[in-house]
Design an enzyme around this catalytic site. Sequence first.
Site, PDB file in Angstrom:
ATOM      1  N   ASN A  82      29.086  36.423  39.651  1.00  0.00           N
ATOM      2  CA  ASN A  82      30.010  36.217  38.532  1.00  0.00           C
ATOM      3  C   ASN A  82      30.020  34.728  38.173  1.00  0.00           C
ATOM      4  OD1 ASN A  82      32.450  35.498  37.210  1.00  0.00           O
ATOM      5  ND2 ASN A  82      33.271  37.509  37.685  1.00  0.00           N
ATOM      6  N   HIS A 122      33.203  31.032  36.606  1.00  0.00           N
ATOM      7  CA  HIS A 122      33.791  29.781  37.106  1.00  0.00           C
ATOM      8  C   HIS A 122      33.002  28.563  36.631  1.00  0.00           C
ATOM      9  CE1 HIS A 122      36.301  32.442  39.379  1.00  0.00           C
ATOM     10  NE2 HIS A 122      35.198  33.108  39.676  1.00  0.00           N
ATOM     11  N   HIS A 138      33.029  37.846  32.691  1.00  0.00           N
ATOM     12  CA  HIS A 138      34.231  38.463  32.127  1.00  0.00           C
ATOM     13  C   HIS A 138      34.553  37.764  30.805  1.00  0.00           C
ATOM     14  CE1 HIS A 138      38.741  39.655  32.959  1.00  0.00           C
ATOM     15  NE2 HIS A 138      38.335  40.005  31.753  1.00  0.00           N
ATOM     16  N   ARG A 152      37.107  37.269  28.448  1.00  0.00           N
ATOM     17  CA  ARG A 152      38.553  37.522  28.345  1.00  0.00           C
ATOM     18  C   ARG A 152      38.998  37.438  26.900  1.00  0.00           C
ATOM     19  NH1 ARG A 152      41.162  36.962  33.707  1.00  0.00           N
ATOM     20  NH2 ARG A 152      43.084  37.300  32.553  1.00  0.00           N
ATOM     21  N   ARG A 170      39.180  32.071  27.803  1.00  0.00           N
ATOM     22  CA  ARG A 170      39.496  30.858  28.572  1.00  0.00           C
ATOM     23  C   ARG A 170      38.286  30.281  29.304  1.00  0.00           C
ATOM     24  NH1 ARG A 170      43.138  33.309  33.433  1.00  0.00           N
ATOM     25  NH2 ARG A 170      44.352  34.057  31.682  1.00  0.00           N
ATOM     26  N   GLU A 212      32.351  42.367  32.325  1.00  0.00           N
ATOM     27  CA  GLU A 212      33.729  42.753  32.643  1.00  0.00           C
ATOM     28  C   GLU A 212      34.561  42.521  31.394  1.00  0.00           C
ATOM     29  OE1 GLU A 212      35.153  40.278  35.754  1.00  0.00           O
ATOM     30  OE2 GLU A 212      33.746  41.037  37.211  1.00  0.00           O
ATOM     31  N   THR A 219      41.905  38.167  37.643  1.00  0.00           N
ATOM     32  CA  THR A 219      42.277  39.581  37.647  1.00  0.00           C
ATOM     33  C   THR A 219      43.068  39.881  38.921  1.00  0.00           C
ATOM     34  OG1 THR A 219      40.160  39.907  36.579  1.00  0.00           O
ATOM     35  CG2 THR A 219      41.331  41.872  37.233  1.00  0.00           C
ATOM     36  N   GLU A 279      34.567  50.033  40.826  1.00  0.00           N
ATOM     37  CA  GLU A 279      34.446  48.792  41.603  1.00  0.00           C
ATOM     38  C   GLU A 279      35.744  48.644  42.391  1.00  0.00           C
ATOM     39  OE1 GLU A 279      33.223  45.125  39.633  1.00  0.00           O
ATOM     40  OE2 GLU A 279      34.260  43.965  41.188  1.00  0.00           O
ATOM     41  N   HIS A 295      35.907  40.914  44.468  1.00  0.00           N
ATOM     42  CA  HIS A 295      37.076  40.058  44.246  1.00  0.00           C
ATOM     43  C   HIS A 295      37.519  39.379  45.541  1.00  0.00           C
ATOM     44  CE1 HIS A 295      39.861  38.642  41.217  1.00  0.00           C
ATOM     45  NE2 HIS A 295      40.681  38.452  42.211  1.00  0.00           N
TER      46      HIS A 295
HETATM   47  N1  PXP Z   1      34.993  41.790  40.174  1.00  0.00           N
HETATM   48  C1  PXP Z   1      35.915  41.760  39.203  1.00  0.00           C
HETATM   49  C2  PXP Z   1      36.225  43.042  38.491  1.00  0.00           C
HETATM   50  C3  PXP Z   1      36.554  40.573  38.833  1.00  0.00           C
HETATM   51  O1  PXP Z   1      37.471  40.568  37.846  1.00  0.00           O
HETATM   52  C4  PXP Z   1      36.184  39.387  39.488  1.00  0.00           C
HETATM   53  C5  PXP Z   1      36.807  38.081  39.087  1.00  0.00           C
HETATM   54  O2  PXP Z   1      36.535  37.801  37.756  1.00  0.00           O
HETATM   55  C6  PXP Z   1      35.209  39.451  40.498  1.00  0.00           C
HETATM   56  C7  PXP Z   1      34.645  40.667  40.838  1.00  0.00           C
HETATM   57  C8  PXP Z   1      34.763  38.235  41.251  1.00  0.00           C
HETATM   58  O3  PXP Z   1      35.864  37.742  41.964  1.00  0.00           O
HETATM   59  P1  PXP Z   1      35.714  36.346  42.724  1.00  0.00           P
HETATM   60  O4  PXP Z   1      35.521  35.298  41.687  1.00  0.00           O
HETATM   61  O5  PXP Z   1      37.024  36.220  43.447  1.00  0.00           O
HETATM   62  O6  PXP Z   1      34.547  36.466  43.643  1.00  0.00           O
END
Ligand code: PXP
Length: 237
Positions: free
Chosen positions: A7, A10, A43, A45, A49, A70, A101, A151, A191
């Site tokens: 993901n 960040h 994601h 959003r 952001r 996402e 999330t 998921e 997550h």
């Molecule tokens: N899966 C989903 C559905 C999420 O919303 C997120 C965070 O955007 C992640 C995985 C990844 O989470 P993390 O950044 O905490 O590894």
Amino acid sequence: MVELGVNIDHIATVRQARLGKEPDPVAGALASERGGAKWITAHLREDRRHIQDDDIFLIKDQVTVPFNLEMACTEEMINIALKLMPAQVTFVPEKREELTTEGGLDVKKCFQHLKEGTTELKSQGISVSFFIDPDDEQIQATKEAGAQFGELHTGDYANAQKSDAQDRELVRLVAAGETMHGLGLGVNAGHGLNYINVEPTLRIPHLEQLHIGHGIVAVALFEGMEKAVREMVELIS
Ligand code: PXP
């Protein structure tokens, strides 16, 4: 073998702090692919952001591994997904005030809405996954709404402060994986996972994809920091 989805939100969060071009999440996606990621996850959003619309189209264009978008199940997002045509859409709940999330979808509450969104995406060949807590009723509703994957939200497991609480959360995740598989749902999870807590999650049966962002970006920063500082020191001396 479990597939890693990286993901890259960040990276975009850091870029948006200056509203500039760097660091570029597309470059982050390409580096993830070179590192062995089997999916790129982002994601988009509603408040934009971090990831922007252009990012997802550039990533889809430049990266060869499949893209997992996402998003909230809204008309705006469905239209974007239908233009982008990612391999997979993961529906997630979205609150404007949250930092990230904060838990799975309430599939039972939003059932009709999610079912319609799922039907529309599936009709165009996009695979649909729901981000859900390891809860039997949510799993059942996910199946009935037509999603092909769930998921599992691993946030409660990851955030558990004591090892017995973490063990209890892991037991829930393992049971949920079994239930999902029994219903014919594919099993993904993610997550809050990092280099310390990821290994036990591999006990979730039938696990196909793990989507991880923050933990990887946090380590990537320090893996690269020394080299980045050395290069700057050389440049100015
Ligand atoms: N899966 C989903 C559905 C999420 O919303 C997120 C965070 O955007 C992640 C995985 C990844 O989470 P993390 O950044 O905490 O590894």
